[in-house]
Design a protein around this motif. Sequence first.
Motif, PDB file in Angstrom:
ATOM      1  N   ILE A   1      34.720  45.476  25.850  1.00  0.00           N
ATOM      2  CA  ILE A   1      34.174  44.244  26.418  1.00  0.00           C
ATOM      3  C   ILE A   1      35.334  43.309  26.731  1.00  0.00           C
ATOM      4  O   ILE A   1      36.163  43.032  25.858  1.00  0.00           O
ATOM      5  N   PHE A   2      35.409  42.871  27.965  1.00  0.00           N
ATOM      6  CA  PHE A   2      36.407  41.876  28.348  1.00  0.00           C
ATOM      7  C   PHE A   2      35.715  40.519  28.324  1.00  0.00           C
ATOM      8  O   PHE A   2      34.846  40.249  29.161  1.00  0.00           O
ATOM      9  N   SER A   3      36.061  39.724  27.347  1.00  0.00           N
ATOM     10  CA  SER A   3      35.401  38.432  27.185  1.00  0.00           C
ATOM     11  C   SER A   3      36.266  37.336  27.800  1.00  0.00           C
ATOM     12  O   SER A   3      37.463  37.254  27.507  1.00  0.00           O
TER      13      SER A   3
ATOM     14  N   SER B   1      41.689  40.417  37.151  1.00  0.00           N
ATOM     15  CA  SER B   1      41.130  41.540  37.907  1.00  0.00           C
ATOM     16  C   SER B   1      41.884  42.814  37.570  1.00  0.00           C
ATOM     17  O   SER B   1      41.280  43.869  37.300  1.00  0.00           O
ATOM     18  N   SER B   2      43.218  42.737  37.569  1.00  0.00           N
ATOM     19  CA  SER B   2      43.988  43.965  37.359  1.00  0.00           C
ATOM     20  C   SER B   2      43.829  44.487  35.935  1.00  0.00           C
ATOM     21  O   SER B   2      43.828  45.695  35.719  1.00  0.00           O
ATOM     22  N   ILE B   3      43.678  43.591  34.968  1.00  0.00           N
ATOM     23  CA  ILE B   3      43.466  44.052  33.592  1.00  0.00           C
ATOM     24  C   ILE B   3      42.209  44.913  33.528  1.00  0.00           C
ATOM     25  O   ILE B   3      42.185  45.971  32.896  1.00  0.00           O
ATOM     26  N   VAL B   4      41.158  44.478  34.210  1.00  0.00           N
ATOM     27  CA  VAL B   4      39.883  45.211  34.149  1.00  0.00           C
ATOM     28  C   VAL B   4      39.909  46.457  35.035  1.00  0.00           C
ATOM     29  O   VAL B   4      39.559  47.556  34.597  1.00  0.00           O
ATOM     30  N   TYR B   5      40.359  46.320  36.286  1.00  0.00           N
ATOM     31  CA  TYR B   5      40.248  47.505  37.162  1.00  0.00           C
ATOM     32  C   TYR B   5      41.225  48.610  36.760  1.00  0.00           C
ATOM     33  O   TYR B   5      41.016  49.765  37.118  1.00  0.00           O
ATOM     34  N   ASN B   6      42.241  48.262  35.990  1.00  0.00           N
ATOM     35  CA  ASN B   6      43.129  49.313  35.496  1.00  0.00           C
ATOM     36  C   ASN B   6      42.437  50.227  34.484  1.00  0.00           C
ATOM     37  O   ASN B   6      42.889  51.345  34.238  1.00  0.00           O
ATOM     38  N   ALA B   7      41.361  49.742  33.869  1.00  0.00           N
ATOM     39  CA  ALA B   7      40.592  50.594  32.955  1.00  0.00           C
ATOM     40  C   ALA B   7      39.501  51.343  33.702  1.00  0.00           C
ATOM     41  O   ALA B   7      38.946  52.323  33.197  1.00  0.00           O
TER      42      ALA B   7
END
Lengths: 532, 316
Positions: free
Chosen positions: A231-233, A57-63
């Motif tokens: 894209i986060f795969s 979650s944090s990897i994505v919401y940080n972007a």
Amino acid sequence: MVVSGIRSRLVALAAACALAVPLGGAALAQQEGGTLTVALPAQPETFNPVLLGELSSSIVYNALFAPLVAQDPETFDLDPYLATEWEPNEAVDAWTFHLHPDATWHDGTPVTADDVVFTFERILDPEENSPGLADVGHIDRVVADDERTVTFHLSEVDGMFPDRLSLGGLQPLPKHLLEDYDSLSDAVEFNTERPVGNGPFMMQVAETGSHVELVRYDDFFLGRPYLDRVIFSIVPDMNVRVARLRAGDISWTDIEPTHARSLENDPNVQVIPVSSSRYAILDFAFEGPYAHLFEDPRVRIAMAHAVDHQTILEGVGLGRGWLMNDRTIPAVLSWIPDPDFEPHAYDMERAQELLAEAGWTRGDDGILVNDEGERFEFYILVDRGNVQREQIGLILQESFEDLGMDVEFVAGERTGRWIEETRDRVFPVRMAEFPIPNVDWFRRIYTTEGPNARGYSNPELDALVEQAIRTGDREEQGELYKRAQELHHADPSVIPFFLREQLVAARADVRDLPEGELKLTTPYLHLVWLDR
Amino acid sequence: MHRYVLQRLVASLLVLLVVVTVTFAMIQMAPGGLSILMNPNLSPAEAARLAANLGLDRPVHQQYLQWIGNFLTGDLGQSLSYGGRSVLRMVTERLPATLLLGGVAALVTLVVGIPLGILAARRQDGPVDQLVSLFASIGLATPNFWLGIMLIVLFSVELGWLPSSGMRTLGGDDGLIDRTRHLILPVIVLATSNLAELVRYTRSSWLEVIRLDYVLVARSKGLSDRAVDRKHVLKNALIPVITVFGVSLPRLVGGSAIVETLFSWPGLGQLAVDAALRRDTPLILGITIFVSVAVVLSNLLIDLLYPLLDPRIQYS
């Protein structure tokens, strides 16, 4: 303010471009376009930074969401982000942040101080279950001074408040989209499918179990990102991540040292060693049924002397990492001066001497006993599944047995026995990890009921930490942390091992990747570009 | 027949209740708890507050009864770890991907497995039989995860012929051909062990039936081999084969945790692994319900097929 690694690189790059273009020389200029595919270990639980989430979650919401202050992934220092600057009041119990004038939400609405006030009021509401509450629970009130200025009034002095805001999970949310919800958890569509952020990329589609696709936000206030899409795969298996990287299906992933050799020989892949933000420790218990065994600092120091750190680094860390040399703060933090002490080197004779001084001598069966006839027996609690910590635990078992201690190795589930004994403070010693220090570090040494799981308490050290908290001056904080480490060296609560070198691998055409852990680097994705 | 089906369905409800109860009890008995509460950075007080807000501080029997009550009204609840998303929606979102993968794998298993088994039986002890038997043994003995990684390395990394994972090319062409290419490797891995099993069962069943008296009588009456096989052997040999196939049917719905995780296939198997790792009780129970229903229905379906294959079997 220390110039961060990323900012200094940007300045250098800009200068190089300025020189190169008139000369018609090397193509240093960043190129626009392309898709970066990043491997995610699991399906993100939420895209709302304020709610409970895990690593993916944090990897994505940080972007997606801009923090007020960011942590430089290379130096771990603070970078301005949504806040261009900040300052404390004289008493250091209030901090004022000035928001970037061009910041807008992905729907075009300006980001204002009201958004910040709204978000922190929600974080401070215990009903919201926000994990951020643990870091900023001492906020008394948040006030919008004007449209772009916000002041946090604290219930206690805190010179490290901006560090807290850089920890993640405290990014401002759009008030105009969320204020009608009684609880942030009720905004299910926002949280799990259509978040509206203010970061460099905006949500395109979240396909559960498969991938999350973000597209460039052209009006991003720190500059238009170079990439068209990220894209986060979701690829749970590390071996598959590596295979997909080699096949070109993935552009960027973290890897294990065992994969490095094959990837380093692949001309299409670049392997980037970065410093991890955590390191393994052996934690002594200062409460519970075994605390008396480790009460005397000489016993703990003797055990530190029994550890062959170089062997552990070579054997367990495959030589990839940096010895901590008894420091509790890695040397990577340049603003903290080197502490003035000699590490407790591997020296079994010295260890035996110290144990004898502490009243422990070998009995008939070779096991250490004290004057009361008590045997020195305990177990090392390790969280099962973490290979490095398991291996270190086994080496330690052997080392301590050589000292004459009767040691058992116990591997418990991290979500089971390990966490239960940690919470109840009944473990004798356990393998755990320490984060790179900012606010977290002091919380683990300082006498608190929270992350200081071992019940360690050293009033002198507490006083230094309190002093560090009272000042907003980085240099003074660094000096205080230096002295705190020296104090801790004489009365250790943990044995630190090595700062693991973390490996990141990317396709060869990926440029200007911030050299850090994935979670810390995604706020800087707007700087990444593809050399096509 | 109708009465029989009705009885089975009623019994199935009891089975479901037992399965859910046992699953719930197992989750409660396992050490630790919901992953978000197991964060070592949370103080005991913070963890207790979170547990209370999520309703996990109530007595276990109350949590259980509330879940059962909600379930009876068709409400499977909200996930505790995925931002409060509806469990029903999460499960039904993942179901099509699992059905597609499992369905194609089952089709491949049937279409390839039965003819191969018959071929091996008809050429008993010959080179073809030995080759097929060897293939079946290897297929049964090869672990899914190992086979999957080897296929990815060979066909995706080295040869570059097939995509390594996912259901389609992300951000690119996602037409029928693209989706078919993505299916090939996971289907091969998922079908291999089932296929090997089916080949062996078909072979041994066929060999057993051709030695029975009525087949010998048919042959002695001068019927051709083809006619004997078609009229007398095939149907009878298929009865145990159908049973074996039926047992593997629930995988259609349950998904294969290993294959879906390995190939990043966004199905129910992958979700089940996630739910278990996060100790997300409502999600685990929701998936369990779906898989249990699939088991019950596939068993019923297989039982209903028997009379069609063998008229001597009748349900009254």
